[in-house]
Design an enzyme around this catalytic site. Structure first.
Site, PDB file in Angstrom:
ATOM      1  N   GLY A 257       0.798  -1.214   0.000  1.00  0.00           N
ATOM      2  CA  GLY A 257       0.000   0.000   0.000  1.00  0.00           C
ATOM      3  C   GLY A 257       0.835   1.270   0.000  1.00  0.00           C
ATOM      4  O   GLY A 257       2.067   1.249   0.064  1.00  0.00           O
ATOM      5  N   HIS A 258       0.140   2.406  -0.062  1.00  0.00           N
ATOM      6  CA  HIS A 258       0.795   3.702  -0.180  1.00  0.00           C
ATOM      7  C   HIS A 258       1.612   4.044   1.058  1.00  0.00           C
ATOM      8  O   HIS A 258       1.284   3.653   2.172  1.00  0.00           O
ATOM      9  CB  HIS A 258      -0.257   4.795  -0.429  1.00  0.00           C
ATOM     10  CG  HIS A 258      -1.218   4.970   0.702  1.00  0.00           C
ATOM     11  ND1 HIS A 258      -2.279   4.131   0.907  1.00  0.00           N
ATOM     12  CD2 HIS A 258      -1.276   5.895   1.695  1.00  0.00           C
ATOM     13  CE1 HIS A 258      -2.951   4.529   1.971  1.00  0.00           C
ATOM     14  NE2 HIS A 258      -2.358   5.599   2.473  1.00  0.00           N
TER      15      HIS A 258
END
Length: 364
Positions: A257-258
C-alpha cells in the site's frame, strides 16, 4: 549444449570423472536420459538416480558418484545455492528481438539506453529514461517521467506509473503494476471506522457517510536488484514516495500500500498485504498471506510465518506467527493447548458427572 566442466566452472567446484560429457538440458534424476544432467543434490534422490539413465549429475557433497554408474559428476555442499547458479546459467530468458518493435510507441523526449529491446505494442511515455540492455516485453507501459535502470526486464503487461524511479537489474513478472494510486479516502465527519478504532469497537451513532478521495502526489522509488512477481501491486505515496529497498524480492499477488517503506533484502511471499504507512526493516521475511496493519514498524531480521496478522510493532529479530501475531514458540504452545481442549472438556464433563453422582451439585 553444455559440458560437465562448464557447469563445474559455473558452480566454482571441481568436476569428477569425464568433464567433456555434453548435455542438452537439466532433468529430475529419475527422468534423466543420456543427454540430461541429473540434479540430485540430496541423498533422498539416490534411488531415483539409480532408476534413471543419466551419465552425469550434480550430487550432494560426499556422494560416491561411481556407485550410481555415472561417468562424471559435480559435488556441491549447498543444494539450493547450486540450483540458483545452474538455473541462471541454463535459463535462456524471454525471446526478445533487439531494438524497438514497429508497433511500439515511444513518445517525445524518451531516452532509451544502448541495446534496449522494446516489444510489440509497448508504450513509453514522455521523458521516460530507460537504461542500457533493458528488455520490455509486449504490451507493457511506462508512464511519463519514469526512470528505469540498466539490465531491467519488464515482462508482458507490466505497468510502470508516472515518475516511478527504479534501479538496475529490476525484474517485473507479467501483470505487475508499480505506481497505481494509493487507497486513501476520508469522510467529512469522523467515520464509523475511526470511531470504532478509537473506542475499540463502538461506532457510536451510525450516520450516513460518503468517501472523498485523497489523491496520490508521491510516486514509488525502488532500489537495485529488486524483483516483483506477477500481478503484484505497489501503490504510489500520498506525498512522499513509497519505497522498496535494494535486493528485496516480492512474490506474486502481493499488495504494497501507499507510503510504505520496505527495507533491503526482504522477502514478501505470495498474497502478502501491507496496509499504508508502515515501515519494514532490512532482511524481513513475510510468509504467504501475512497481513500487516497500517502505520506500524517491523524491525530488522523479523520472520513471520504464513498467515500471520501483524497489528502492532515487532522488534528486531523476532520470529512470529498467528493471528494476532505472537512469538512463534508461544503460538505453537497455544496450538498444542487448543488441540488438547476437546479432551480436557470431556474430562471436565466426566468429573462433573462423578461429583454429581456422589451427591455434589456438579459445579466445578
Amino acid at each position: 549444449m553444455f559440458t560437465l566442466a562448464e557447469i563445474a566452472e559455473t558452480l566454482g567446484r571441481p568436476f569428477e570423472g569425464d568433464g567433456t560429457l555434453r548435455f542438452v538440458r537439466a532433468a529430475e534424476p529419475g527422468a534423466a536420459g543420456a543427454e540430461d544432467l541429473a540434479l540430485a543434490m540430496s541423498p533422498s534422490y539416490a534411488n531415483a538416480l539409480r532408476s534413471g539413465r543419466a551419465r552425469g549429475a550434480i550430487l550432494w557433497e560426499g556422494a560416491d558418484w561411481r556407485d550410481f554408474g555415472l561417468k562424471g559428476a559435480v559435488l556441491v555442499p549447498r543444494a539450493r545455492l547450486a540450483m540458483a547458479a545452474i538455473t541462471s546459467a541454463l535459463d535462456p530468458g524471454p525471446e526478445m528481438a533487439p531494438g524497438v518493435h514497429p508497433t511500439a510507441i515511444v513518445e517525445a523526449g524518451a531516452q532509451l539506453g544502448k541495446d534496449v529491446s522494446v516489444g510489440p505494442y509497448v508504450i513509453i511515455g514522455r521523458h521516460v529514461r530507460i537504461g542500457a540492455r533493458a528488455r520490455i516485453a509486449a504490451q507493457a507501459t511506462v508512464a511519463e517521467d519514469a526512470q528505469i535502470g540498466d539490465d531491467a526486464l519488464l515482462m508482458q503487461g507490466v505497468r510502470i506509473g508516472a515518475r516511478v524511479v527504479i534501479g538496475d537489474r529490476f525484474i517485473a513478472q507479467p501483470g505487475a503494476v508499480i505506481g497505481g494510486d494509493g487507497f486513501s479516502f476520508v469522510t467529512p465527519q469522523e467515520s464509523g471506522v475511526e470511531k470504532a478504532r478509537r473506542s475499540l469497537g463502538d461506532q457510536g451513532e451510525v450516520t450516513t457517510q460518503s468517501w472523498t478521495r485523497i489523491h496520490s502526489l508521491g510516486s514509488v522509488r525502488i532500489g537495485d536488484d529488486v524483483e516483483v512477481g506477477a500481478n503484484s501491486t505497489i501503490d504510489r505515496g500520498t506525498v512522499s514516495d513509497t519505497s522498496i529497498g535494494r535486493g528485496t524480492k516480492i512474490d506474486n499477488l502481493v499488495m504494497v500500500g501507499h507510503n510504505n517503506r520496505i527495507g533491503e533484502d526482504c522477502l514478501l511471499c505470495g498474497q502478502v498485504g501491507i496496509a499504508g504507512g508502515s515501515t519494514i526493516g532490512d532482511r524481513v521475511v513475510l510468509g504467504g498471506k501475512v497481513g500487516v496493519n497500517d502505520n506500524i514498524t517491523i524491525g530488522n531480521d523479523v520472520v513471520a510465518g504464513g498467515g500471520t496478522d501483524i497489528f502492532t510493532r515487532v522488534r528486531d529479530g523476532e520470529v512470529i506467527m498467528g493471528s494476532p501475531a505472537v512469538k512463534m514458540e508461544t503460538n505453537m504452545a497455544m496450538y498444542r493447548a487448543l488441540r488438547r481442549l476437546p479432551r480436557a472438556l470431556e474430562q471436565l464433563a466426566e468429573l462433573r458427572a462423578k461429583i454429581k453422582a456422589g451427591g455434589g451439585d456438579g459445579n466445578v
